[in-house]
Design a protein around this motif. Structure first.
Motif, PDB file in Angstrom:
ATOM      1  N   UNK A  58     -23.218  -0.649  43.678  1.00  0.00           N
ATOM      2  CA  UNK A  58     -23.855   0.344  42.809  1.00  0.00           C
ATOM      3  C   UNK A  58     -23.078   1.663  42.865  1.00  0.00           C
ATOM      4  N   UNK A  59     -21.826   1.594  42.450  1.00  0.00           N
ATOM      5  CA  UNK A  59     -20.965   2.771  42.399  1.00  0.00           C
ATOM      6  C   UNK A  59     -20.436   2.917  40.972  1.00  0.00           C
ATOM      7  N   UNK A  60     -19.778   4.044  40.715  1.00  0.00           N
ATOM      8  CA  UNK A  60     -19.266   4.318  39.362  1.00  0.00           C
ATOM      9  C   UNK A  60     -18.281   3.248  38.913  1.00  0.00           C
ATOM     10  N   UNK A  61     -17.395   2.839  39.813  1.00  0.00           N
ATOM     11  CA  UNK A  61     -16.367   1.865  39.457  1.00  0.00           C
ATOM     12  C   UNK A  61     -16.983   0.566  38.949  1.00  0.00           C
ATOM     13  N   UNK A  62     -17.959   0.051  39.667  1.00  0.00           N
ATOM     14  CA  UNK A  62     -18.547  -1.242  39.296  1.00  0.00           C
ATOM     15  C   UNK A  62     -19.558  -1.101  38.165  1.00  0.00           C
ATOM     16  N   UNK A  63     -20.118   0.080  37.991  1.00  0.00           N
ATOM     17  CA  UNK A  63     -20.968   0.329  36.823  1.00  0.00           C
ATOM     18  C   UNK A  63     -20.136   0.228  35.544  1.00  0.00           C
ATOM     19  N   UNK A  64     -18.953   0.860  35.570  1.00  0.00           N
ATOM     20  CA  UNK A  64     -18.059   0.784  34.409  1.00  0.00           C
ATOM     21  C   UNK A  64     -17.535  -0.641  34.218  1.00  0.00           C
ATOM     22  N   UNK A  65     -17.285  -1.343  35.324  1.00  0.00           N
ATOM     23  CA  UNK A  65     -16.801  -2.720  35.236  1.00  0.00           C
ATOM     24  C   UNK A  65     -17.839  -3.635  34.586  1.00  0.00           C
ATOM     25  N   UNK A  66     -19.106  -3.456  34.946  1.00  0.00           N
ATOM     26  CA  UNK A  66     -20.156  -4.277  34.336  1.00  0.00           C
ATOM     27  C   UNK A  66     -20.289  -3.976  32.845  1.00  0.00           C
ATOM     28  N   UNK A  67     -20.112  -2.709  32.463  1.00  0.00           N
ATOM     29  CA  UNK A  67     -20.140  -2.362  31.039  1.00  0.00           C
ATOM     30  C   UNK A  67     -18.958  -3.003  30.303  1.00  0.00           C
ATOM     31  N   UNK A 115     -11.964   2.801  25.465  1.00  0.00           N
ATOM     32  CA  UNK A 115     -12.664   3.941  26.059  1.00  0.00           C
ATOM     33  C   UNK A 115     -13.093   3.654  27.500  1.00  0.00           C
ATOM     34  N   UNK A 116     -13.613   2.455  27.737  1.00  0.00           N
ATOM     35  CA  UNK A 116     -14.087   2.118  29.083  1.00  0.00           C
ATOM     36  C   UNK A 116     -12.923   2.037  30.071  1.00  0.00           C
ATOM     37  N   UNK A 117     -11.788   1.517  29.627  1.00  0.00           N
ATOM     38  CA  UNK A 117     -10.609   1.501  30.501  1.00  0.00           C
ATOM     39  C   UNK A 117     -10.165   2.919  30.844  1.00  0.00           C
ATOM     40  N   UNK A 143     -22.040   9.101  34.854  1.00  0.00           N
ATOM     41  CA  UNK A 143     -21.524   7.787  34.465  1.00  0.00           C
ATOM     42  C   UNK A 143     -22.245   7.273  33.222  1.00  0.00           C
ATOM     43  N   UNK A 144     -23.572   7.414  33.224  1.00  0.00           N
ATOM     44  CA  UNK A 144     -24.360   6.990  32.070  1.00  0.00           C
ATOM     45  C   UNK A 144     -24.010   7.775  30.820  1.00  0.00           C
ATOM     46  N   UNK A 145     -23.787   9.080  30.973  1.00  0.00           N
ATOM     47  CA  UNK A 145     -23.433   9.920  29.822  1.00  0.00           C
ATOM     48  C   UNK A 145     -22.055   9.566  29.270  1.00  0.00           C
ATOM     49  N   UNK A 146     -21.111   9.262  30.159  1.00  0.00           N
ATOM     50  CA  UNK A 146     -19.772   8.870  29.707  1.00  0.00           C
ATOM     51  C   UNK A 146     -19.811   7.575  28.906  1.00  0.00           C
ATOM     52  N   UNK A 147     -20.589   6.606  29.383  1.00  0.00           N
ATOM     53  CA  UNK A 147     -20.716   5.329  28.673  1.00  0.00           C
ATOM     54  C   UNK A 147     -21.457   5.524  27.357  1.00  0.00           C
ATOM     55  N   UNK A 148     -22.525   6.331  27.378  1.00  0.00           N
ATOM     56  CA  UNK A 148     -23.292   6.589  26.155  1.00  0.00           C
ATOM     57  C   UNK A 148     -22.428   7.292  25.113  1.00  0.00           C
ATOM     58  N   UNK A 150     -19.207   7.130  24.842  1.00  0.00           N
ATOM     59  CA  UNK A 150     -18.242   6.145  24.349  1.00  0.00           C
ATOM     60  C   UNK A 150     -18.863   5.261  23.278  1.00  0.00           C
ATOM     61  N   UNK A 151     -20.098   4.794  23.527  1.00  0.00           N
ATOM     62  CA  UNK A 151     -20.792   3.942  22.555  1.00  0.00           C
ATOM     63  C   UNK A 151     -21.035   4.698  21.246  1.00  0.00           C
ATOM     64  N   UNK A 152     -21.461   5.937  21.330  1.00  0.00           N
ATOM     65  CA  UNK A 152     -21.776   6.716  20.125  1.00  0.00           C
ATOM     66  C   UNK A 152     -20.522   6.941  19.285  1.00  0.00           C
ATOM     67  N   UNK A 153     -19.425   7.379  19.924  1.00  0.00           N
ATOM     68  CA  UNK A 153     -18.180   7.646  19.196  1.00  0.00           C
ATOM     69  C   UNK A 153     -17.648   6.372  18.557  1.00  0.00           C
TER      70      UNK A 153
END
Length: 306
Positions: A58-67, A115-117, A143-148, A150-153
């Protein structure tokens, strides 16, 4: 005969000519593509379930990996599902609505991968270059804001591209030398003026692909500089090993996708170029889970526990 946008689009169909010309060979393609699709879905789904179930991940790296794994599943489904149906039914047709939908989600998930990479490269930069600030800055909310974001853009960009394709009129010659509705090939089938959509497409490619690539290169330039300043060889190896999986995926993604688009821009698109497109749209998402699971000790331990 011309088909104006919004008029008789229900009857309009595109022909995907990326399949083997010999219909007897098409059933032989079904097995390999189905196998790659199942491996892609199961491999990426296992990564997602692994990250969710193991508190150590449950860290930033693996949160982004799961996305990234979720996006890869959707990306592959968008292309391969229709491909498998066409191979099984020995059909090459896709409806106008289906083609526009495929373009929308292809653009969405392709740019999201990019974007996720980039976000993952930023996370690696924070871990190695600013380790003391990393735990404070890279919290779940950011982390959630960065992913959100990315999705919006990416969603807005995909909507823009889809709407511009909807404004085009098409002739009766609607043959696409691809396995799927690739944006540039669909635009080339249009009878109306395509200058505006071509400008927007190329501007979007420079901004949404070139920008993240610059961000990735800058992050790794800082990372390499920081690793070079470390005196211990063991510490250098440990620091670099945390980036090895991500760097491998970046090279795979950009190497294949840039190779496909540069070759198609220089030469007339051929069957080999269409096959290369399948490489980055099918093979790359399939290999990502293997790259992360084989080169990452945390993922290996979590998989054994799972």
């Amino acid at each position: 005969m011309h088909v104006e946008p919004g008029n008789d689009t229900e009857c309009l169909k595109f022909l995907l000519l990326g399949h083997a010309e010999d219909t007897e060979l098409q059933p032989l393609m079904f097995g390999p593509f189905l196998s790659m699709y199942l491996v892609t879905v199961l491999g990426n789904l296992l990564i997602i379930l692994d990250v969710i179930s193991d508190s150590h991940l449950h860290t930033a790296m693996y949160f982004f990996l799961s996305d990234l794994s979720f996006v890869d599943i959707c990306f592959t489904y968008n292309i391969v599902s229709k491909m498998l149906v066409n191979i099984q039914t020995q059909s090459k047709a896709i409806s106008y609505t289906g083609c526009i939908t495929q373009i929308h989600f292809f653009v969405l998930f392709l740019v999201l991968d990019d974007f996720l990479l980039t976000v993952m490269a930023y996370d690696r930069y924070m871990v190695i270059c600013l380790p003391l600030h990393n735990m404070v800055i890279m919290k779940h909310r950011l982390c959630g804001l960065l992913v959100l974001l990315s999705w919006v853009v990416c969603f807005l960009h995909a909507v823009l591209q889809s709407l511009m394709v909807l404004c085009l009129s098409f002739c009766t010659d609607l043959e696409i030398p691809h396995f799927f509705c690739e944006l540039n090939q669909v635009v080339q089938c249009a009878c109306s003026d395509t200058f505006l959509i071509e400008v927007v497409t190329y501007f979007g490619a420079v901004l949404l692909a070139g920008g993240p690539l610059i961000g990735i290169l800058y992050s790794y330039w800082k990372i390499v500089s920081s690793i070079h300043a470390i005196s211990s060889a063991q510490s250098k190896y440990k620091a670099f090993s945390t980036c090895a999986s991500h760097l491998s995926v970046v090279f795979l993604f950009y190497g294949i996708s840039l190779g496909v688009y540069l070759s198609s821009a220089v030469t007339q698109i051929s069957h080999s170029t269409a096959t290369a497109s399948v490489m980055y749209s099918v093979v790359t998402p399939m290999l990502n889970p293997f790259i992360y699971s084989l080169r990452n000790k945390d993922i290996k331990r979590a998989l054994r526990r799972f």
